[in-house]
Design an enzyme around this catalytic site. Structure first.
Site, PDB file in Angstrom:
ATOM      1  N   SER A  50      -2.107 -24.388  29.589  1.00 58.66           N
ATOM      2  CA  SER A  50      -1.806 -24.284  31.016  1.00 58.66           C
ATOM      3  C   SER A  50      -1.695 -25.696  31.573  1.00 58.66           C
ATOM      4  O   SER A  50      -2.292 -26.632  31.014  1.00 58.66           O
ATOM      5  CB  SER A  50      -2.932 -23.556  31.748  1.00 58.66           C
ATOM      6  OG  SER A  50      -2.743 -23.617  33.145  1.00 58.66           O
ATOM      7  N   TYR A  89     -12.230 -22.502  34.721  1.00 57.52           N
ATOM      8  CA  TYR A  89     -10.969 -22.172  34.034  1.00 57.52           C
ATOM      9  C   TYR A  89     -10.289 -23.457  33.569  1.00 57.52           C
ATOM     10  O   TYR A  89      -9.874 -23.564  32.410  1.00 57.52           O
ATOM     11  CB  TYR A  89     -10.050 -21.393  34.987  1.00 57.52           C
ATOM     12  CG  TYR A  89      -8.690 -21.080  34.390  1.00 57.52           C
ATOM     13  CD1 TYR A  89      -8.540 -20.049  33.466  1.00 57.52           C
ATOM     14  CD2 TYR A  89      -7.563 -21.822  34.743  1.00 57.52           C
ATOM     15  CE1 TYR A  89      -7.300 -19.764  32.908  1.00 57.52           C
ATOM     16  CE2 TYR A  89      -6.316 -21.544  34.190  1.00 57.52           C
ATOM     17  CZ  TYR A  89      -6.188 -20.507  33.276  1.00 57.52           C
ATOM     18  OH  TYR A  89      -4.967 -20.234  32.716  1.00 57.52           O
TER      19      TYR A  89
HETATM   20  N1  NAP Z   1      -0.545 -16.488  34.829  1.00 52.56           N
HETATM   21  C1  NAP Z   1      -0.690 -17.820  34.991  1.00 52.56           C
HETATM   22  O1  NAP Z   1      -0.546 -18.376  36.096  1.00 52.56           O
HETATM   23  C2  NAP Z   1      -0.978 -18.661  33.784  1.00 52.56           C
HETATM   24  C3  NAP Z   1      -0.670 -20.026  33.842  1.00 52.56           C
HETATM   25  C4  NAP Z   1      -0.930 -20.831  32.761  1.00 52.56           C
HETATM   26  C5  NAP Z   1      -1.494 -20.282  31.622  1.00 52.56           C
HETATM   27  N2  NAP Z   1      -1.803 -18.954  31.587  1.00 52.56           N
HETATM   28  C6  NAP Z   1      -2.411 -18.426  30.370  1.00 52.56           C
HETATM   29  O2  NAP Z   1      -1.539 -17.469  29.825  1.00 52.56           O
HETATM   30  C7  NAP Z   1      -2.288 -16.579  28.992  1.00 52.56           C
HETATM   31  C8  NAP Z   1      -1.864 -15.146  29.293  1.00 52.56           C
HETATM   32  O3  NAP Z   1      -2.241 -14.804  30.611  1.00 52.56           O
HETATM   33  P1  NAP Z   1      -1.313 -13.937  31.565  1.00 52.56           P
HETATM   34  O4  NAP Z   1      -1.008 -14.765  32.748  1.00 52.56           O
HETATM   35  O5  NAP Z   1      -0.201 -13.320  30.816  1.00 52.56           O
HETATM   36  O6  NAP Z   1      -2.377 -12.852  32.078  1.00 52.56           O
HETATM   37  P2  NAP Z   1      -2.590 -11.313  31.772  1.00 52.56           P
HETATM   38  O7  NAP Z   1      -1.372 -10.519  32.048  1.00 52.56           O
HETATM   39  O8  NAP Z   1      -3.843 -10.945  32.466  1.00 52.56           O
HETATM   40  O9  NAP Z   1      -2.794 -11.299  30.196  1.00 52.56           O
HETATM   41  C9  NAP Z   1      -3.985 -11.692  29.579  1.00 52.56           C
HETATM   42  C10 NAP Z   1      -3.991 -11.052  28.195  1.00 52.56           C
HETATM   43  O10 NAP Z   1      -5.141 -11.503  27.491  1.00 52.56           O
HETATM   44  C11 NAP Z   1      -5.837 -10.388  26.993  1.00 52.56           C
HETATM   45  N3  NAP Z   1      -7.253 -10.707  26.901  1.00 52.56           N
HETATM   46  C12 NAP Z   1      -8.097 -11.105  27.886  1.00 52.56           C
HETATM   47  N4  NAP Z   1      -9.318 -11.305  27.396  1.00 52.56           N
HETATM   48  C13 NAP Z   1      -9.247 -11.023  26.065  1.00 52.56           C
HETATM   49  C14 NAP Z   1     -10.187 -11.031  25.009  1.00 52.56           C
HETATM   50  N5  NAP Z   1     -11.467 -11.367  25.201  1.00 52.56           N
HETATM   51  N6  NAP Z   1      -9.768 -10.687  23.769  1.00 52.56           N
HETATM   52  C15 NAP Z   1      -8.477 -10.344  23.559  1.00 52.56           C
HETATM   53  N7  NAP Z   1      -7.554 -10.304  24.511  1.00 52.56           N
HETATM   54  C16 NAP Z   1      -7.937 -10.653  25.751  1.00 52.56           C
HETATM   55  C17 NAP Z   1      -5.537  -9.264  27.959  1.00 52.56           C
HETATM   56  O11 NAP Z   1      -5.622  -8.003  27.312  1.00 52.56           O
HETATM   57  P3  NAP Z   1      -6.839  -6.990  27.330  1.00 52.56           P
HETATM   58  O12 NAP Z   1      -7.406  -6.976  28.720  1.00 52.56           O
HETATM   59  O13 NAP Z   1      -6.190  -5.701  26.920  1.00 52.56           O
HETATM   60  O14 NAP Z   1      -7.787  -7.497  26.306  1.00 52.56           O
HETATM   61  C18 NAP Z   1      -4.079  -9.538  28.261  1.00 52.56           C
HETATM   62  O15 NAP Z   1      -3.244  -8.999  27.263  1.00 52.56           O
HETATM   63  C19 NAP Z   1      -3.752 -16.891  29.254  1.00 52.56           C
HETATM   64  O16 NAP Z   1      -4.253 -17.714  28.224  1.00 52.56           O
HETATM   65  C20 NAP Z   1      -3.719 -17.679  30.552  1.00 52.56           C
HETATM   66  O17 NAP Z   1      -4.814 -18.547  30.684  1.00 52.56           O
HETATM   67  C21 NAP Z   1      -1.536 -18.137  32.633  1.00 52.56           C
END
Ligand code: NAP
Length: 263
Positions: free
Chosen positions: A142, A155
């Protein structure tokens, strides 16, 4: 699945992980989806002709068990996307201590356990590959790995640790046939990170992107053998650079942003 290359994607039940799995499948990858919500994984897997496993990436034993099952079926893993992650909104001084620990366990250590557990599969794919890079590790970090955003301090700390892990692994595996790509998205609208409703800064809300845009850039970067990408480049790459060269200016800007009260 024939001779399709195998991709393992963590956090594939929603958001960036799901979008990337869909795009990889469209390019002929056979996807193994990992996360904790089985119903969601089953739905996505059935739509893209992939398979799924329940896995909490923070649980090292579970990661090892799942990897052993996956590798018994698919000895060569051409791509591991370490994407599973969670938010931790609120300052270091306000949020529950358990959340500070959990976000490190999931966002940082989860990827460490997955790389260690899937390494034999990545090495098999690297040996079988014809080019210099036969297998890929993609770490979904990120911009928060480069800039400390005070309203989500724990975070940001987890993402700083994950960035160090990703870069050091890239250096470690150089020349091994396993390429490591570090992905640094800015704000993306997803279930866990509903940025349009939580961000208080109107300026920041203008730069929120959709998960499909990040997925497209990831697939493109893997195919081109890139090592680090920021998505979208503007304004986020400039923000990362400003953190290094103009830290006090950036600190004033970061103070003015934040999350809406009550969210
Ligand atoms: N959205 C943003 O603004 C943003 C920006 C930069 C980076 N990111 C990063 O992008 C990645 C994906 O996030 P997203 O934005 O796509 O959010 P999201 O839609 O909430 O997806 C998060 C995913 O991680 C899984 N997850 C959470 N905790 C877990 C665990 N303990 N074990 C296995 N799976 C787990 C969730 O599935 P389950 O709940 O089914 O386990 C879900 O599939 C993350 O690493 C986040 O930090 C996001």
């Amino acid at each position: 699945m024939g001779g399709a290359r195998v991709a393992v994607i963590t956090g594939a039940s929603s958001g960036i992980g799901e979008a990337t799995a869909r795009q990889l499948a469209a390019r002929g990858w056979h996807c193994v989806l990992l996360a904790r919500r089985g119903d969601r994984l089953e739905q996505v897997a059935s739509e893209i002709g992939g398979e799924w496993e329940l896995c909490d990436v923070a649980d090292r034993e579970q990661v090892n068990e799942v990897a052993a099952r996956v590798l018994a079926k698919h000895p060569a893993v051409g791509l591991l996307l370490n994407n599973a992650g969670m938010p931790a909104r609120g300052s270091f001084l306000e949020i529950d201590p358990e959340l500070i620990e959990r976000v490190i366990d999931v966002n940082y250590l989860g990827g460490v356990w997955c790389v260690r557990a899937f390494l034999p599969g990545l090495q098999s794919a690297a040996r079988a590959g014809s080019g210099a890079v036969g297998a890929h590790v993609v770490n979904l970090v990120s911009v928060a790995g480069t800039v400390a955003f005070a309203p989500a301090g724990a975070y940001a700390a987890s993402k700083h640790a994950q960035l160090a892990f990703s870069r050091s692994t890239a250096a470690l595996l150089r020349g091994s046939g396993i390429g490591v790509l570090t992905v640094m998205p800015g704000f993306v609208e997803t279930e866990g990170f509903p940025q349009h409703s939580v961000l208080s800064s109107r300026i920041l809300r203008r730069f929120v992107v959709e998960p499909e845009e990040v997925a497209t850039k990831i697939v493109d970067a893997v195919e081109r053998g890139k090592r680090e990408i920021t998505v979208p480049w503007f304004p986020y790459r400039l923000i990362s650079i400003a953190q290094v060269v103009l830290p006090s200016v950036l600190a004033r800007f970061a103070d003015a942003s934040g999350y809406r009260k009550g969210v």
